[in-house]
Scaffold this motif. Structure first.
Motif, PDB file in Angstrom:
ATOM      1  N   GLN A  21       2.146   1.576  -3.368  1.00 52.36           N
ATOM      2  CA  GLN A  21       1.063   2.029  -4.238  1.00 52.36           C
ATOM      3  C   GLN A  21       0.851   3.539  -4.125  1.00 52.36           C
ATOM      4  OE1 GLN A  21      -3.018   1.186  -3.022  1.00 52.36           O
ATOM      5  NE2 GLN A  21      -3.439   0.318  -5.037  1.00 52.36           N
ATOM      6  N   ALA A  22       1.081   4.087  -2.941  1.00 57.42           N
ATOM      7  CA  ALA A  22       0.868   5.519  -2.744  1.00 57.42           C
ATOM      8  C   ALA A  22       1.773   6.346  -3.642  1.00 57.42           C
ATOM      9  CB  ALA A  22       1.095   5.874  -1.277  1.00 57.42           C
TER      10      ALA A  22
ATOM     11  N   GLU B  43      -2.292  13.549  -1.313  1.00 56.57           N
ATOM     12  CA  GLU B  43      -3.026  12.284  -1.228  1.00 56.57           C
ATOM     13  C   GLU B  43      -2.073  11.132  -0.934  1.00 56.57           C
ATOM     14  OE1 GLU B  43      -6.191   9.726  -1.123  1.00 56.57           O
ATOM     15  OE2 GLU B  43      -6.233  11.922  -1.238  1.00 56.57           O
ATOM     16  N   ARG B  44      -0.860  11.188  -1.489  1.00 54.76           N
ATOM     17  CA  ARG B  44       0.146  10.157  -1.204  1.00 54.76           C
ATOM     18  C   ARG B  44       0.513  10.169   0.284  1.00 54.76           C
ATOM     19  NH1 ARG B  44       5.573   9.476  -0.473  1.00 54.76           N
ATOM     20  NH2 ARG B  44       5.860  11.735  -0.379  1.00 54.76           N
TER      21      ARG B  44
ATOM     22  N   ILE C 279       0.829  -1.201   0.000  1.00 54.60           N
ATOM     23  CA  ILE C 279       0.000   0.000   0.000  1.00 54.60           C
ATOM     24  C   ILE C 279       0.866   1.255   0.000  1.00 54.60           C
ATOM     25  CG2 ILE C 279      -1.821   1.237   1.217  1.00 54.60           C
ATOM     26  CD1 ILE C 279      -2.680  -1.395  -0.022  1.00 54.60           C
TER      27      ILE C 279
ATOM     28  N   LEU D 177       0.502   7.577  -7.051  1.00 57.30           N
ATOM     29  CA  LEU D 177      -0.373   8.735  -7.199  1.00 57.30           C
ATOM     30  C   LEU D 177       0.386   9.913  -7.779  1.00 57.30           C
ATOM     31  CD1 LEU D 177      -2.233   8.431  -3.769  1.00 57.30           C
ATOM     32  CD2 LEU D 177      -3.157   7.891  -6.028  1.00 57.30           C
TER      33      LEU D 177
ATOM     34  N   LYS E  66      -1.263  11.340   2.725  1.00 59.86           N
ATOM     35  CA  LYS E  66      -2.427  10.906   3.500  1.00 59.86           C
ATOM     36  C   LYS E  66      -2.533   9.380   3.506  1.00 59.86           C
ATOM     37  CE  LYS E  66      -7.479  10.940   3.513  1.00 59.86           C
ATOM     38  NZ  LYS E  66      -8.711  11.366   2.804  1.00 59.86           N
ATOM     39  N   GLN E  67      -2.352   8.767   2.348  1.00 61.12           N
ATOM     40  CA  GLN E  67      -2.459   7.307   2.271  1.00 61.12           C
ATOM     41  C   GLN E  67      -1.364   6.639   3.091  1.00 61.12           C
ATOM     42  OE1 GLN E  67      -3.395   5.794  -1.618  1.00 61.12           O
ATOM     43  NE2 GLN E  67      -2.313   3.886  -1.284  1.00 61.12           N
TER      44      GLN E  67
ATOM     45  N   THR F 236      -2.247   7.095   6.822  1.00 61.46           N
ATOM     46  CA  THR F 236      -3.354   6.216   7.202  1.00 61.46           C
ATOM     47  C   THR F 236      -2.873   4.773   7.365  1.00 61.46           C
ATOM     48  OG1 THR F 236      -4.930   7.641   6.029  1.00 61.46           O
ATOM     49  CG2 THR F 236      -5.641   5.401   6.536  1.00 61.46           C
ATOM     50  N   THR F 237      -2.051   4.327   6.425  1.00 62.26           N
ATOM     51  CA  THR F 237      -1.531   2.953   6.500  1.00 62.26           C
ATOM     52  C   THR F 237      -0.656   2.775   7.734  1.00 62.26           C
ATOM     53  OG1 THR F 237      -1.550   2.823   4.080  1.00 62.26           O
ATOM     54  CG2 THR F 237      -0.237   1.191   5.262  1.00 62.26           C
TER      55      THR F 237
END
Length: 484
Positions: free
Chosen positions: A56-57, A170-171, A53, A60, A173-174, A177-178
């Protein structure tokens, strides 16, 4: 006779219990903590290197850069060529060959054009007819009205560049969060581990006391019923131990969801891995840290950065829509020549000069501008909505950070009280044990105080885990993550 039978039954029960508890002790006996400590910092290193994840960030930002590259395509030079010919009945009706290189310019939305035309034939339109050598041309097309300040292609490119900031936020933030989820799972594992160890300690204490009471029963110093009561405590704690063992296994599995190797294969948390042992010590957060986090959140929180990026995007869109309220006035001019190469000779009246040119003027203006005014009004409404959202989100983020900080301070106070309570309960248990050895207390009171002490120590570990999760939440609410 009845008393003798009862006494025989109790003695038989006593020996059965002794055999059972010996077997249970051998089954549940665990060595001391000899495993390798797997700290939260170790987990962070592994997660940020290999977690899918988090990998994956980063895509973005790559996708946003690809969008910018796509928008730059509107400024790519374009080469066009067209050839048409018609021949019939030994007559060359027409022979058209047109070529153009158009180079879009950033300044004023102009287009630079370089062309070559060769139009010949019996029935070629006199307006477009050229000599057999053809005509070359160099010219410009400039919008003097709508599109002079900003046009569609410049608007698209500016918005794509602004969305790079949005994608980066957004990257972040992700990733935050993870990591927050990973930290919570780690402290759940910590609590499950400590709970199992304390339960194991309770089982060991109960088994040791049962054996001591059994020995005293054999000597006639204690009644056989005391052994029964001691063994009941052993059974209760073994049941709790087995339950906690399953909870630890499940917590270990959940934490293993975040463990990957460099080849992208999932890994399992080793059985001998143990969490970092805090022993009641937690990292306290002072007011200065809170002020720093609040200030940082106001400037760099991913949600606020995303909203500001949207605001910048809408500002560009608004400028473009205002530009579209102007009339469209496009002027184009081309200097033409029959020259096919710079080394060839061409008479002056057929060469590049102000006398040899093509000029065009295009004008259009919608009388009511309803479509343009409607688009502009829509953008303005979106800007107002965004301003309200930014205002509310900023307040909520600040209050969430302060709320997490307040929870931390409350946990700090509770931990101090709980540690003192454990000390007091330990003193009560020692006093009760002394009284029991002197024959002034009962086994029931000792078991009760010991059980309560174990529960209090488990509660302390639960509070420590909750404190650490709240600490991770504090940084997460501030739009960042805890560093080690």
């Amino acid at each position: 006779m009845k008393k003798q039978k009862i006494s025989c039954h109790i003695k038989s029960l006593f020996w059965m219990l002794l055999l059972c508890v010996t077997a249970a002790s051998a089954q549940n006996k665990r060595p001391a903590d000899t495993g390798k400590v797997f700290s939260l910092e170790d987990l962070q290193v592994m997660a940020f290197r290999y977690h899918p994840i988090i990998k994956q960030a980063s895509l973005l930002t790559d996708a946003a850069r690809a969008n910018v590259l796509q928008s730059l395509g509107y400024f790519d030079p374009t080469l066009k060529a067209n050839f048409n010919r018609k021949a019939f009945g030994n007559t060359d009706y027409y022979n058209y060959w047109t070529n153009e290189l158009k180079v879009p310019l950033w300044l004023a939305g102009a287009d630079l054009k370089v062309g070559y035309d060769r139009n010949a034939g019996t029935y070629t339109n006199p307006e477009t007819r050229t000599s057999l050598s053809g005509l070359s041309g160099v010219g410009l097309s400039i919008p003097l009205g709508a599109g002079l300040i900003i046009d569609a292609r410049r608007s698209t490119l500016r918005q794509a560049k602004i969305m790079l900031r949005y994608a980066e936020a957004e990257r972040v933030k992700q990733i935050n969060t993870t990591w927050y989820e990973i930290a919570k799972d780690y402290w759940e594992w910590y609590y499950a581990y400590k709970q199992l160890r304390l339960t194991q300690e309770g089982v060991d204490l109960a088994q040791t006391r049962f054996k001591a009471v059994s020995n005293q029963t054999q000597l006639g110093d204690k009644a056989p019923i005391d052994s029964v009561e001691a063994y009941v405590t052993v059974q209760e704690r073994i049941i709790q131990f087995e339950k906690n063992k399953i909870e630890l296994a499940n917590a270990r599995l959940i934490l293993s969801n975040h463990l990957w190797n460099n080849e992208g294969n999932p890994m399992e948390l080793p059985e001998d891995a143990v969490p970092e042992l805090l022993d009641g010590n937690v990292q306290q957060v002072n007011k200065l840290v809170l002020d720093t986090l609040v200030s940082r959140a106001a400037d760099q929180h991913p949600e606020l950065v995303k909203l500001r990026a949207k605001g910048g995007q809408l500002a560009v869109e608004r400028l473009y829509r205002q530009e579209m309220l102007k009339p469209k006035i496009n002027i184009s001019g081309t200097l033409i020549s029959s020259r096919r190469s710079w080394n060839s000779y061409v008479p002056d009246y057929y060469d590049f000069g102000w006398a040899n040119h093509k000029i065009g003027l295009e004008f259009s203006f919608p009388l009511f501008l309803r479509a343009e005014r409607g688009k502009l009004r829509e953008v303005r409404i979106k800007q107002q909505e965004l301003d309200y959202d930014l205002q509310q989100s900023g307040r909520e983020i600040r209050n969430n950070v302060v709320a997490s900080y307040n929870s931390l301070k409350a946990y700090e106070a509770q931990l101090a009280v709980q540690i003192q309570s454990i000390r007091n309960q330990t003193a009560l248990l020692k006093g009760e044990t002394t009284k029991f050895d002197l024959g002034e207390s009962t086994l029931f009171l000792i078991n009760s105080r010991e059980t309560k002490l174990i529960d209090m120590r488990i509660k302390l570990e639960s509070m420590i885990a909750a404190y650490q999760k709240t600490l991770a939440e504090l940084y997460y609410k501030a739009g960042t993550r805890q560093t080690f």
